[in-house]
Design a protein around this motif. Structure first.
Motif, PDB file in Angstrom:
ATOM      1  N   THR A   1      33.209   5.900  49.866  1.00  0.00           N
ATOM      2  CA  THR A   1      33.433   4.614  49.206  1.00  0.00           C
ATOM      3  C   THR A   1      34.771   4.610  48.471  1.00  0.00           C
ATOM      4  O   THR A   1      35.522   3.632  48.516  1.00  0.00           O
ATOM      5  CB  THR A   1      32.293   4.305  48.226  1.00  0.00           C
ATOM      6  OG1 THR A   1      31.046   4.281  48.932  1.00  0.00           O
ATOM      7  CG2 THR A   1      32.512   2.970  47.540  1.00  0.00           C
TER       8      THR A   1
ATOM      9  N   SER B   1      28.015   5.352  53.816  1.00  0.00           N
ATOM     10  CA  SER B   1      28.726   6.472  54.418  1.00  0.00           C
ATOM     11  C   SER B   1      29.391   5.979  55.698  1.00  0.00           C
ATOM     12  O   SER B   1      29.705   4.802  55.831  1.00  0.00           O
ATOM     13  CB  SER B   1      27.766   7.628  54.687  1.00  0.00           C
ATOM     14  OG  SER B   1      28.477   8.787  55.096  1.00  0.00           O
TER      15      SER B   1
ATOM     16  N   PHE C   1      22.307   6.808  49.002  1.00  0.00           N
ATOM     17  CA  PHE C   1      23.377   6.977  48.026  1.00  0.00           C
ATOM     18  C   PHE C   1      24.423   5.863  48.093  1.00  0.00           C
ATOM     19  O   PHE C   1      25.264   5.746  47.204  1.00  0.00           O
ATOM     20  CB  PHE C   1      24.081   8.323  48.231  1.00  0.00           C
ATOM     21  CG  PHE C   1      23.150   9.507  48.173  1.00  0.00           C
ATOM     22  CD1 PHE C   1      22.507   9.835  46.985  1.00  0.00           C
ATOM     23  CD2 PHE C   1      22.915  10.277  49.294  1.00  0.00           C
ATOM     24  CE1 PHE C   1      21.656  10.933  46.919  1.00  0.00           C
ATOM     25  CE2 PHE C   1      22.061  11.368  49.246  1.00  0.00           C
ATOM     26  CZ  PHE C   1      21.424  11.694  48.056  1.00  0.00           C
ATOM     27  N   GLY C   2      24.388   5.063  49.153  1.00  0.00           N
ATOM     28  CA  GLY C   2      25.389   4.000  49.306  1.00  0.00           C
ATOM     29  C   GLY C   2      25.837   3.876  50.745  1.00  0.00           C
ATOM     30  O   GLY C   2      25.014   3.944  51.670  1.00  0.00           O
TER      31      GLY C   2
ATOM     32  N   LYS D   1      25.463  13.145  49.237  1.00  0.00           N
ATOM     33  CA  LYS D   1      25.744  12.360  48.031  1.00  0.00           C
ATOM     34  C   LYS D   1      27.246  12.295  47.766  1.00  0.00           C
ATOM     35  O   LYS D   1      27.812  11.214  47.574  1.00  0.00           O
ATOM     36  CB  LYS D   1      25.022  12.952  46.818  1.00  0.00           C
ATOM     37  CG  LYS D   1      25.142  12.108  45.544  1.00  0.00           C
ATOM     38  CD  LYS D   1      24.304  12.713  44.408  1.00  0.00           C
ATOM     39  CE  LYS D   1      24.282  11.795  43.192  1.00  0.00           C
ATOM     40  NZ  LYS D   1      25.629  11.623  42.591  1.00  0.00           N
ATOM     41  N   GLU D   2      27.902  13.458  47.770  1.00  0.00           N
ATOM     42  CA  GLU D   2      29.340  13.463  47.525  1.00  0.00           C
ATOM     43  C   GLU D   2      30.100  12.795  48.675  1.00  0.00           C
ATOM     44  O   GLU D   2      31.064  12.046  48.441  1.00  0.00           O
ATOM     45  CB  GLU D   2      29.855  14.890  47.336  1.00  0.00           C
ATOM     46  CG  GLU D   2      31.338  14.935  46.963  1.00  0.00           C
ATOM     47  CD  GLU D   2      31.828  16.343  46.680  1.00  0.00           C
ATOM     48  OE1 GLU D   2      32.743  16.477  45.847  1.00  0.00           O
ATOM     49  OE2 GLU D   2      31.299  17.297  47.286  1.00  0.00           O
TER      50      GLU D   2
ATOM     51  N   THR E   1      29.108  10.375  50.571  1.00  0.00           N
ATOM     52  CA  THR E   1      28.941   8.924  50.453  1.00  0.00           C
ATOM     53  C   THR E   1      29.788   8.352  49.329  1.00  0.00           C
ATOM     54  O   THR E   1      30.467   7.336  49.497  1.00  0.00           O
ATOM     55  CB  THR E   1      27.457   8.587  50.236  1.00  0.00           C
ATOM     56  OG1 THR E   1      26.682   9.127  51.314  1.00  0.00           O
ATOM     57  CG2 THR E   1      27.249   7.078  50.175  1.00  0.00           C
ATOM     58  N   GLU E   2      29.759   8.994  48.178  1.00  0.00           N
ATOM     59  CA  GLU E   2      30.537   8.513  47.031  1.00  0.00           C
ATOM     60  C   GLU E   2      32.029   8.558  47.316  1.00  0.00           C
ATOM     61  O   GLU E   2      32.765   7.614  47.011  1.00  0.00           O
ATOM     62  CB  GLU E   2      30.201   9.344  45.797  1.00  0.00           C
ATOM     63  CG  GLU E   2      28.779   9.125  45.273  1.00  0.00           C
ATOM     64  CD  GLU E   2      28.429  10.065  44.139  1.00  0.00           C
ATOM     65  OE1 GLU E   2      29.218  11.018  43.903  1.00  0.00           O
ATOM     66  OE2 GLU E   2      27.383   9.857  43.494  1.00  0.00           O
TER      67      GLU E   2
END
Length: 417
Positions: A332, A368, A365-366, A325-326, A328-329
């Motif tokens: 971005t 990566s 999560f988006g 999660k982190e 991926t965020e």
């Protein structure tokens, strides 16, 4: 390349030789090959080759001229053609002169392979050969929408090519027929990216700077480590201006040297010690895969000097697979920072190569990142290390615990860079 294309190449020779030269060297022009004789009577043959690597095997060329090698790839068998032609030339001391438009990153063309090999040599990660590379292109910060800026960029790229019709090229660029990528590659000699590329190569180049790290600078570190195939990279990120600089990059060499190669983990650990001895390291995040023992030692050894922790249990250990999660965020966020010029880098070939190799990888999560494929020779480990450093700086800034800056003299970077 088929026979019709071969004829197109050989027909252009008629405009390259004067009648006096043709008479002097007894040139006999043909549709597919030319015959000639040197002044000492030695017979010469100039011919264009098709995409049949088997028929080219065993030739004895004194010179080979591969053209537009950004089109040469595995799917059209031109990689095998190039390998055959270059091997033939090497056997007799022949030379190779390659000419091409800029390639598309990730297509694995001959042009990309050769440029990658040259970059590795410049980084000191590949044995130096007699390879010479020259490219003329405009600075990537020009404005494509502004005609005056575009004209200046085209003039810069073509240099003293007085025969080029700048007006015609500008009209072509604004015709709406060709794409932005074609304009950049064909007329401005700028490398572009495939559709699934994570970072625009031009945006990355625009972040280049002449700034350098100095002894005593406040930095954070990111390390992504491999063992025998994937690369290992230690990247520093300066806290006050987000300047990326690779401290060292360990990569598997090409050729015979690659057999039984593995990264020297003690050398990596010594390099980490050297960094802590020369910089004010406030955070150090390292992936744990294959490096658990060393990461544990670093955490114990340097925890009193590190301002923020990678996890609740360790100052250094950061499991990239377990923190999707982190990752991926922040991936971005880093891509956005590059595109908006909010980070800088020192122009290191290896880091730039890994950044440009990175591909978009989507998850719940988006977006990566990852390699082109599991077995791809185009590595992304230096980008992973840069991302870890970016995460470390973000944590540090968010904590509000940064120490006051302290600077000293210039520092020569370890590892031959």
């Amino acid at each position: 390349m088929n026979q019709d294309q071969v004829k197109n190449v050989t027909l252009t020779l008629n405009s390259l030789f004067t009648k006096a030269a043709m008479d002097k060297y007894q040139m006999d022009p043909g549709m597919e090959r030319w015959h000639a004789r040197q002044l000492d009577g030695t017979f010469c043959l100039l011919e264009a080759k098709t995409a049949s690597y088997r028929s080219a095997e065993g030739a004895r060329p004194s010179a080979v001229f591969p053209d537009e090698t950004w089109h040469w790839n595995e799917s059209n068998h031109m990689v095998k053609v190039y390998n055959t032609l270059s091997a033939n030339a090497a056997k007799v001391g022949g030379r190779i002169l390659m000419a091409t438009n800029a390639y598309v990153v990730g297509e694995d063309s001959v042009a990309e392979r050769v440029h990658t090999a040259w970059q590795r040599q410049q980084d000191g990660k590949q044995r130096k050969t007699a390879m010479y590379y020259e490219a003329r292109s405009c600075h990537p910060d020009f404005d494509l929408e502004d005609e005056a800026s575009l004209r200046e960029a085209i003039k810069t790229t073509y240099g003293d090519c007085h025969w080029v019709d700048i007006d015609a090229i500008v009209d072509q660029c604004y015709s709406g027929v060709i794409t932005r990528d074609e304009v950049l590659r064909k007329y401005l000699n700028l490398v572009t990216a495939s559709d699934d590329a994570l970072v625009d190569p031009i945006a990355w180049e625009e972040c280049s700077t002449d700034l350098e790290l100095k002894r005593g600078d406040r930095i954070v570190l990111g390390l992504d480590g491999g063992e025998s195939d994937d690369s290992t990279c230690l990247v520093a990120l300066r806290v006050h201006d987000s300047l990326f600089h690779p401290i060292a990059l360990w990569e598997k060499p090409d050729g015979p040297e690659a057999e039984n190669w593995s990264v020297d983990k003690e050398e990596v650990s010594d390099t980490v010690d050297w960094v802590f001895a020369n910089y004010r390291v406030e955070a150090f995040f390292s992936d744990t895969a294959f490096w658990e023992t060393y990461v544990h030692q670093w955490s114990e050894k340097f925890q009193s000097r590190l301002t923020v922790k990678a996890t609740g249990r360790s100052h250094v250990a950061y499991d990239m697979k377990g923190n999707q999660k982190e990752i991926t965020e922040m991936n971005t966020a880093l891509v956005g920072a590059i595109e908006n010029g909010m980070v800088k880098h020192t122009g290191h070939y290896g880091l730039g190569r890994h950044v440009k190799n990175a591909k978009k990888r989507h998850n719940k999560f988006g977006t990566s990142f990852g390699k082109a494929s599991r077995e791809s020779q185009y590595k992304v480990d230096a980008y992973a290390a840069a991302l870890l450093a970016f995460i470390a700086r973000n944590r540090l800034v968010g904590s509000g615990k940064q120490t006051k800056p302290k600077t000293a003299g210039r520092l020569t970077v370890k590892g031959g860079f």
